[in-house]
Motif scaffolding. Sequence first.
Motif, PDB file in Angstrom:
ATOM      1  N   GLN A 266      53.516  58.911  32.514  1.00  0.00           N
ATOM      2  CA  GLN A 266      52.604  59.041  33.643  1.00  0.00           C
ATOM      3  C   GLN A 266      51.445  58.048  33.533  1.00  0.00           C
ATOM      4  OE1 GLN A 266      51.431  63.159  33.930  1.00  0.00           O
ATOM      5  NE2 GLN A 266      53.460  63.830  34.604  1.00  0.00           N
ATOM      6  N   TRP A 267      50.940  57.831  32.325  1.00  0.00           N
ATOM      7  CA  TRP A 267      49.849  56.868  32.166  1.00  0.00           C
ATOM      8  C   TRP A 267      50.329  55.445  32.440  1.00  0.00           C
ATOM      9  CZ3 TRP A 267      49.402  53.080  28.156  1.00  0.00           C
ATOM     10  CH2 TRP A 267      48.229  52.317  28.247  1.00  0.00           C
ATOM     11  N   ALA A 268      51.524  55.087  31.977  1.00  0.00           N
ATOM     12  CA  ALA A 268      52.059  53.750  32.233  1.00  0.00           C
ATOM     13  C   ALA A 268      52.166  53.492  33.735  1.00  0.00           C
ATOM     14  CB  ALA A 268      53.423  53.586  31.562  1.00  0.00           C
ATOM     15  N   ALA A 269      52.567  54.508  34.504  1.00  0.00           N
ATOM     16  CA  ALA A 269      52.649  54.356  35.960  1.00  0.00           C
ATOM     17  C   ALA A 269      51.256  54.168  36.559  1.00  0.00           C
ATOM     18  CB  ALA A 269      53.336  55.573  36.572  1.00  0.00           C
ATOM     19  N   MET A 270      50.274  54.882  36.026  1.00  0.00           N
ATOM     20  CA  MET A 270      48.891  54.736  36.498  1.00  0.00           C
ATOM     21  C   MET A 270      48.365  53.333  36.198  1.00  0.00           C
ATOM     22  SD  MET A 270      45.689  57.129  35.344  1.00  0.00           S
ATOM     23  CE  MET A 270      44.087  57.067  36.150  1.00  0.00           C
ATOM     24  N   LEU A 271      48.692  52.813  35.021  1.00  0.00           N
ATOM     25  CA  LEU A 271      48.275  51.463  34.651  1.00  0.00           C
ATOM     26  C   LEU A 271      48.937  50.419  35.544  1.00  0.00           C
ATOM     27  CD1 LEU A 271      46.645  49.756  32.646  1.00  0.00           C
ATOM     28  CD2 LEU A 271      48.629  49.798  31.111  1.00  0.00           C
ATOM     29  N   ASP A 272      50.194  50.641  35.895  1.00  0.00           N
ATOM     30  CA  ASP A 272      50.889  49.715  36.795  1.00  0.00           C
ATOM     31  C   ASP A 272      50.228  49.691  38.170  1.00  0.00           C
ATOM     32  OD1 ASP A 272      52.734  48.891  34.926  1.00  0.00           O
ATOM     33  OD2 ASP A 272      54.256  50.345  35.509  1.00  0.00           O
ATOM     34  N   ARG A 273      49.831  50.842  38.667  1.00  0.00           N
ATOM     35  CA  ARG A 273      49.171  50.879  39.979  1.00  0.00           C
ATOM     36  C   ARG A 273      47.839  50.145  39.937  1.00  0.00           C
ATOM     37  NH1 ARG A 273      51.008  56.158  39.721  1.00  0.00           N
ATOM     38  NH2 ARG A 273      48.911  56.970  39.333  1.00  0.00           N
ATOM     39  N   TRP A 274      47.128  50.289  38.825  1.00  0.00           N
ATOM     40  CA  TRP A 274      45.874  49.548  38.664  1.00  0.00           C
ATOM     41  C   TRP A 274      46.134  48.049  38.710  1.00  0.00           C
ATOM     42  CZ3 TRP A 274      44.685  46.057  34.773  1.00  0.00           C
ATOM     43  CH2 TRP A 274      43.372  45.616  34.719  1.00  0.00           C
ATOM     44  N   ALA A 275      47.156  47.590  38.010  1.00  0.00           N
ATOM     45  CA  ALA A 275      47.466  46.161  37.969  1.00  0.00           C
ATOM     46  C   ALA A 275      47.830  45.632  39.351  1.00  0.00           C
ATOM     47  CB  ALA A 275      48.592  45.898  36.974  1.00  0.00           C
ATOM     48  N   VAL A 276      48.600  46.388  40.099  1.00  0.00           N
ATOM     49  CA  VAL A 276      48.970  45.963  41.451  1.00  0.00           C
ATOM     50  C   VAL A 276      47.732  45.838  42.327  1.00  0.00           C
ATOM     51  CG1 VAL A 276      50.174  46.679  43.551  1.00  0.00           C
ATOM     52  CG2 VAL A 276      51.314  46.880  41.331  1.00  0.00           C
ATOM     53  N   ALA A 277      46.829  46.828  42.218  1.00  0.00           N
ATOM     54  CA  ALA A 277      45.641  46.828  43.071  1.00  0.00           C
ATOM     55  C   ALA A 277      44.640  45.759  42.669  1.00  0.00           C
ATOM     56  CB  ALA A 277      44.984  48.211  43.022  1.00  0.00           C
ATOM     57  N   LYS A 278      44.476  45.530  41.378  1.00  0.00           N
ATOM     58  CA  LYS A 278      43.412  44.647  40.906  1.00  0.00           C
ATOM     59  C   LYS A 278      43.870  43.196  40.734  1.00  0.00           C
ATOM     60  CE  LYS A 278      40.237  47.860  40.464  1.00  0.00           C
ATOM     61  NZ  LYS A 278      38.970  47.835  41.247  1.00  0.00           N
ATOM     62  N   LEU A 279      45.103  42.983  40.374  1.00  0.00           N
ATOM     63  CA  LEU A 279      45.578  41.629  40.110  1.00  0.00           C
ATOM     64  C   LEU A 279      46.224  40.972  41.327  1.00  0.00           C
ATOM     65  CD1 LEU A 279      47.154  42.136  36.570  1.00  0.00           C
ATOM     66  CD2 LEU A 279      44.819  41.446  37.141  1.00  0.00           C
ATOM     67  N   GLY A 280      46.710  41.779  42.260  1.00  0.00           N
ATOM     68  CA  GLY A 280      47.319  41.223  43.465  1.00  0.00           C
ATOM     69  C   GLY A 280      48.489  40.317  43.133  1.00  0.00           C
ATOM     70  N   ALA A 281      48.459  39.105  43.703  1.00  0.00           N
ATOM     71  CA  ALA A 281      49.560  38.161  43.501  1.00  0.00           C
ATOM     72  C   ALA A 281      49.676  37.718  42.056  1.00  0.00           C
ATOM     73  CB  ALA A 281      49.374  36.946  44.415  1.00  0.00           C
ATOM     74  N   ALA A 282      48.589  37.872  41.281  1.00  0.00           N
ATOM     75  CA  ALA A 282      48.634  37.474  39.869  1.00  0.00           C
ATOM     76  C   ALA A 282      49.403  38.469  39.015  1.00  0.00           C
ATOM     77  CB  ALA A 282      47.212  37.306  39.329  1.00  0.00           C
ATOM     78  N   ASN A 283      49.826  39.571  39.599  1.00  0.00           N
ATOM     79  CA  ASN A 283      50.604  40.559  38.842  1.00  0.00           C
ATOM     80  C   ASN A 283      52.091  40.244  38.955  1.00  0.00           C
ATOM     81  OD1 ASN A 283      50.881  42.943  37.271  1.00  0.00           O
ATOM     82  ND2 ASN A 283      51.525  44.043  39.104  1.00  0.00           N
ATOM     83  N   ASP A 284      52.441  39.031  38.566  1.00  0.00           N
ATOM     84  CA  ASP A 284      53.829  38.584  38.730  1.00  0.00           C
ATOM     85  C   ASP A 284      54.422  38.030  37.449  1.00  0.00           C
ATOM     86  OD1 ASP A 284      52.342  36.285  38.457  1.00  0.00           O
ATOM     87  OD2 ASP A 284      53.196  35.267  40.207  1.00  0.00           O
ATOM     88  N   GLY A 285      53.722  38.162  36.343  1.00  0.00           N
ATOM     89  CA  GLY A 285      54.165  37.507  35.119  1.00  0.00           C
ATOM     90  C   GLY A 285      55.418  38.070  34.512  1.00  0.00           C
ATOM     91  N   GLN A 286      55.875  39.220  34.977  1.00  0.00           N
ATOM     92  CA  GLN A 286      57.095  39.817  34.438  1.00  0.00           C
ATOM     93  C   GLN A 286      58.357  39.264  35.084  1.00  0.00           C
ATOM     94  OE1 GLN A 286      55.288  41.066  36.751  1.00  0.00           O
ATOM     95  NE2 GLN A 286      56.401  42.444  38.120  1.00  0.00           N
ATOM     96  N   ARG A 287      58.222  38.485  36.158  1.00  0.00           N
ATOM     97  CA  ARG A 287      59.398  38.011  36.906  1.00  0.00           C
ATOM     98  C   ARG A 287      60.205  36.985  36.105  1.00  0.00           C
ATOM     99  NH1 ARG A 287      56.953  35.328  41.850  1.00  0.00           N
ATOM    100  NH2 ARG A 287      59.000  34.316  41.705  1.00  0.00           N
ATOM    101  N   PRO A 288      61.484  37.251  35.869  1.00  0.00           N
ATOM    102  CA  PRO A 288      62.300  36.279  35.123  1.00  0.00           C
ATOM    103  C   PRO A 288      62.432  34.936  35.838  1.00  0.00           C
ATOM    104  CG  PRO A 288      63.344  38.435  35.122  1.00  0.00           C
ATOM    105  CD  PRO A 288      62.214  38.508  36.102  1.00  0.00           C
ATOM    106  N   ASP A 289      62.340  34.925  37.191  1.00  0.00           N
ATOM    107  CA  ASP A 289      62.532  33.692  37.934  1.00  0.00           C
ATOM    108  C   ASP A 289      61.233  32.913  38.137  1.00  0.00           C
ATOM    109  OD1 ASP A 289      61.363  35.529  39.627  1.00  0.00           O
ATOM    110  OD2 ASP A 289      62.496  34.898  41.394  1.00  0.00           O
ATOM    111  N   LEU A 290      60.135  33.385  37.574  1.00  0.00           N
ATOM    112  CA  LEU A 290      58.847  32.701  37.747  1.00  0.00           C
ATOM    113  C   LEU A 290      58.844  31.391  36.955  1.00  0.00           C
ATOM    114  CD1 LEU A 290      55.937  33.021  38.959  1.00  0.00           C
ATOM    115  CD2 LEU A 290      55.297  33.978  36.738  1.00  0.00           C
TER     116      LEU A 290
END
Length: 639
Positions: free
Chosen positions: A236-260
């Motif tokens: 549950q905490w990991a999901a909360m942290l992910d939501r924070w990253a989406v809200a705060k980092l925006g487009a910069a929250n893309d570093g996990q993409r294998p095709d980046l």
Amino acid sequence: MRLKALILATAMGLSTQALAAPLASVFSDHAVLQRDQPIRVWGKAAPNAAVSIDLSGTAASATADIQGRWSAALPARPAGGGALTLTVQAGAERQTVSDLVMGDVWLCSGQSNMEYPLRRALAGDGEVASAGDPDIRLLQTGKISKPAPQDDLPAGVVWKAATPTSAAEFSAACFFLGKDLRKSQGVPIGLIDATWGGSVIQDWISRESLSALKTYDEGLTILDAYARDPALGQTQWAAMLDRWAVAKLGAANDGQRPDLDDRAWKTMPMEQFWESYPGLETFDGTIWLRTELRLTKAQAVQGATLALGPVDDMDTTFVNGREVGATQSWNGPRNYRIAPGVLKAGRNLIAVRAVDSGGGGGTWGKAADKGLKFDDGAFVPLSGTWRYKIAAPLAQTALPPNAPWLGASGLSTLRNGMIAPLVPFGVKGFAWYQGEANVTEANEYARLMPAMIADWRKAFGGDDKAFLLVQLAAFGPQKPGVQESSWAALRDVQRRTAAADPKVGMASAVDIGSPYDIHPADKARVGQRLALLARKLAYGETGLIAAGPAPLSARREGGDVVVTLDQPAVVYGGARPIGFELCDAAACRFVDATVEGASVRLAGGGSATKVRYAWADSPIINLFGVTGLPATPFELPLP
């Protein structure tokens, strides 16, 4: 009867150890009991057991409830009268504690500046050598973090008379407070050291009080889940942290993409904090770290464990775009399980979203230990180098949601483990030195500090108990010109908290800090200033100046601004005070100032909307009270 009691106690979740020691653990030989108020005594016994209490001839009785809990109150006693013995009889169980004395008890708490031990203080060797006093008694709770309130302190946590041995590791600021009060009040002094370096204030407030603020509900729900099932809480905490990253980092929250495409990213080694790498010397915030490795088909079909070593302060880690784990711990090694089917033959991407809230940041530890440990025993090391990209600084995102069960960074866990076992032990008041860990969230601290004061007062049975706090010392590089300062903002919250409550006192340490050391060693003056406040607020000494000048109001007068102080002020090292600013909608500027008794006149009010004083991380201070205590930094609006 003995056998029936044991069976019933076991069924109710009580241990035979609890039955053998019916008194709560805070009661031990050499304890100080709070004078001049009813003496609250409590503990555990067999369910429904009759309990008799005797304090050197004064008796009381109680009956344990169905859970075995019991409590009673003995009549108030004055200080003096010699050593006392407390005996509790619960069924066949009997416990006696001896050498108790009546006096005043102070609960000292906070983070590392309150934890800072006597032996490390200025002239610490001499202070430790002279620390022996049988009428100063010390209790150190130790560091205890729990997801739910605890009844008892760990075994071995007992009261001790002050000696060079018992005082050496005890809180220096707390010890100096007690030493001064022992001299001025002439009664035994009990000091409780409940401290944890780096701790946030949220971790010292009860679940009920945090819940009343209405902004910690999700974290508290996760904490409850963790108490029942740690794996569920982690998810549950990991999901909360992910939501924070989406809200705060925006487009910069893309570093996990294998095709980046990360070919233009810079590189850094895996073995050191990123502050040691050029360009990141002072960076706090979120950085994406990426590396890749190539696997054979035989390797890829297996399950494996990804060993990353420690990541400061928290990470969310992905393999081939799939999240495999999240952890908050600056020094805990990461070992994340990868299920069969996640890995691929050929290229595999490891991506880490690392968040640093201060100090060292990123992955560290031996690069040779980082890699994939396959189920068949094979080990494939990572390359030893990260490609990296800054996602956002902490100033942009603010703090991420901490794992709520994590000691020092969580919610209520220190209150549960270190304060709850003391409740409702009699105390005279509280001394608090904390705030460094919350320095980026002054506005939230303005809600949390009053909430904690009310929470502790309620728990220890006195809405008017004195609460003494230390205003943050100077820390951080001194810089030229006007500047914004999160440290100054939090100091002003501390000032306003004290000003709003006649039983809250603030001892400023701004003049005894160091730009280069967050832990200034002059804890004697901190303790002495706390003792002055205690004498005024807790003991009612009149005519005592217990703090430096503080602002009462600011007004326009002609073309000037006049700040009215609560006492006359003097200037050290010159004719005029420095560090006063006037601010309008566009900017702040330093202005000339003169002291006129209990007023400070600032030239050139113009369109100013507020006035500030000593608004810097490490301000230069030359305005003091007539007794040598520093004027507090502040910010006031102008009408």
